[in-house]
Design an enzyme around this catalytic site. Structure first.
Site, PDB file in Angstrom:
ATOM      1  CB  THR A 161      68.991  23.344  59.871  1.00 15.03           C
ATOM      2  OG1 THR A 161      69.330  23.268  58.480  1.00 15.03           O
ATOM      3  CG2 THR A 161      68.594  24.772  60.204  1.00 15.03           C
ATOM      4  NE  ARG A 208      64.879  25.928  60.204  1.00 11.92           N
ATOM      5  CZ  ARG A 208      65.172  25.433  59.001  1.00 11.92           C
ATOM      6  NH1 ARG A 208      65.530  24.166  58.898  1.00 11.92           N
ATOM      7  NH2 ARG A 208      65.106  26.179  57.927  1.00 11.92           N
ATOM      8  CG  ASP A 239      64.761  31.112  49.535  1.00 13.96           C
ATOM      9  OD1 ASP A 239      65.872  31.460  49.073  1.00 13.96           O
ATOM     10  OD2 ASP A 239      64.621  30.166  50.326  1.00 13.96           O
ATOM     11  CG  HIS A 274      70.682  19.454  50.494  1.00 14.97           C
ATOM     12  ND1 HIS A 274      70.394  20.400  49.518  1.00 14.97           N
ATOM     13  CD2 HIS A 274      69.924  19.801  51.572  1.00 14.97           C
ATOM     14  CE1 HIS A 274      69.505  21.261  49.980  1.00 14.97           C
ATOM     15  NE2 HIS A 274      69.206  20.928  51.227  1.00 14.97           N
ATOM     16  CG  HIS A 302      72.777  23.504  51.535  1.00  8.78           C
ATOM     17  ND1 HIS A 302      72.643  22.283  52.158  1.00  8.78           N
ATOM     18  CD2 HIS A 302      71.844  24.313  52.094  1.00  8.78           C
ATOM     19  CE1 HIS A 302      71.673  22.361  53.059  1.00  8.78           C
ATOM     20  NE2 HIS A 302      71.174  23.579  53.035  1.00  8.78           N
ATOM     21  CE  LYS A 314      62.797  24.950  56.157  1.00 12.69           C
ATOM     22  NZ  LYS A 314      63.437  25.649  55.049  1.00 12.69           N
ATOM     23  CE  LYS A 327      63.683  22.347  47.162  1.00 11.92           C
ATOM     24  NZ  LYS A 327      63.274  22.495  48.580  1.00 11.92           N
ATOM     25  CE  LYS A 358      64.526  18.015  49.035  1.00  6.68           C
ATOM     26  NZ  LYS A 358      64.913  17.613  50.388  1.00  6.68           N
ATOM     27  CB  THR A 359      66.550  11.047  44.326  1.00 13.19           C
ATOM     28  OG1 THR A 359      67.004  10.670  45.638  1.00 13.19           O
ATOM     29  CG2 THR A 359      67.620  11.880  43.642  1.00 13.19           C
TER      30      THR A 359
END
Length: 418
Positions: free
Chosen positions: A40, A86, A193, A45, A48, A82, A230, A233-234
């Protein structure tokens, strides 16, 4: 130690479809197992990495990893996690993303030897499948009521889900069945998930290959930070593996800034350090947290793993230069990494009195303030304190004729480009 025992010690197992059966299988033989990623985007990142690190650990125990890059499933998009549909991408864009992800994955896995990893694209076994064959050969094996009960679908029913995303679990189940049949794949791993998709694959294998078919599923816990936010994430967004999106220095800094409450958990999840090494670092976190030994080990292990030894050395050099203020020792490329987020100004290619230079760029609000800060020793030019009010900024002050770094006070940096 059995690989399952190691994963349990590392806190890396959330659910298993048949723990006893999987243990018995891997004690008897080396197996093939897989994990997939949809293209996608053009880079992975660090989120993954979580399942792929597990795949790497299996490989270290002599098992054979299969990496599925979803050229087919990526055209649809997994509804899991989601809140809305998407946006579909063109086949051309997906193919470009597949190529980029392949290049990153080739750096992570060993593609040689007895347990050599293989990389496949599910587009290859779905592209020639007609809609009628899909419905007859696969759709007939899925009960809509069962599909609706899966968490990944149930969570979307209130706001709605298209048939396209609803059918995603069928495509992923087809992947597992294909890999079982053609690559003797016995285990699928994924995030927590993915449980619904994994069990859908197991159901299809039993229907297609017979009730005695031995296949298993294993999921990994959702990784969160101690503050409840999470992982990965920043404020600046995701931490990418692509060095053009997240530089090795930024990558290193992300890990070295890990909270004391998280660092041992991350060492277990992401590094290949032994139990003894991690236990020693855990003691240091408790006794000497200010030394941040565990964070340094985590940052070093991860940066070298993803970007290599040279990038790690460069990241450490930039970090030390910024901490000490010795920025003159940095090369232009290192400055671009280390000063990516600082205020940046374009300057004219001409000499200028430092007092005026600071005002013209907007670093100082007035000449009076500029003179005052220079005289008081608050201004540093390429790491050197400059108190001369008559100082002229010349081309010889530039680093590789590209940059000048101004520091005001202890920590406020400005990057000047020419």
């Amino acid at each position: 130690m059995n690989i399952i025992d190691e994963l349990e010690w590392r806190g890396a197992i959330y659910q298993q479809t048949d723990e006893t059966g999987l243990r018995e299988l891997i004690n008897k033989e080396a197996i093939s197992l897989y994990c997939g990623i949809d293209p996608t985007g053009d880079s992975m990142h660090i989120g993954h990495l979580i399942p792929f690190m597990i795949l790497c650990r299996f490989q270290n125990y002599g098992h054979k990893p299969i990496i599925v890059v979803g050229g087919a499933t990526g055209t649809i998009g997994d509804p899991s996690g989601k809140k809305e549909e998407r946006k579909l991408q063109s086949i051309e864009q997906i193919n470009q993303n597949v190529a980029s992800l392949r290049a990153q994955l080739e750096k992570i896995f060993d593609f040689t030897g007895a347990s050599a990893a293989i990389m496949v694209n599910n587009y290859d076994w779905t592209k020639d499948l007609s809609i009628l064959d899909f419905l007859r050969d696969y759709g007939k094996n899925f009960n809509v009521n069962t599909m609706l009960a899966k968490d990944i679908v149930a969570s979307r029913l209130e706001i709605g889900i298209s048939f396209t995303e609803f059918a995603y679990q069928i495509l992923q189940a087809m992947d597992y069945n294909y890999l079982y049949e053609h690559h003797h794949c016995k285990l699928q791993i994924g995030g927590s998930d993915q449980w619904g998709n994994i069990t859908a694959g197991l159901d299809l294998i039993r229907k297609k290959q017979g009730e005695n078919a031995k296949a298993f599923g294993l999921t990994i816990p959702l990784l969160t930070k101690a503050d409840g936010t999470k992982f990965g994430k920043t404020e600046g967004g995701a931490i990418w593996l692509d060095p053009e999106k997240t530089t090795p220095y930024e990558f290193y800094q992300f890990w070295i800034n890990t909270d004391d409450r998280d660092v041992i958990r991350y060492l277990k999840y992401f590094t290949f350090l032994s139990q003894t090494e991690i236990a020693e670092l855990s003691i240091q976190v408790e006794k000497e947290p200010h030394l941040r030994a565990a964070q340094k080990a985590l940052a070093s292990e991860m940066t070298e793993f993803i970007h290599g030894k040279n990038a790690l050395k460069q990241a450490i050099k930039i970090s030390q230069a910024l901490f000490s203020g010795d920025v003159k020792s940095l090369t232009a490329s290192e400055i671009e990494q280390g000063f990516k987020e600082v205020p940046t100004f374009e300057a004219a290619d001409e000499d200028a009195l430092l007092v005026d230079f600071l005002v013209e760029l907007g670093i100082e609000p007035s000449k009076r303030q500029s003179r005052e800060d220079i005289a008081n020793g608050a201004i540093y030019l390429n790491g050197e304190r400059t108190q001369n009010l008559e100082k002229v900024v010349k081309a010889t002050d530039r680093i590789e004729n590209k940059f000048i770094i101004i520091r005001r006070g202890k920590k406020k940096y400005f990057l000047i480009k020419f």
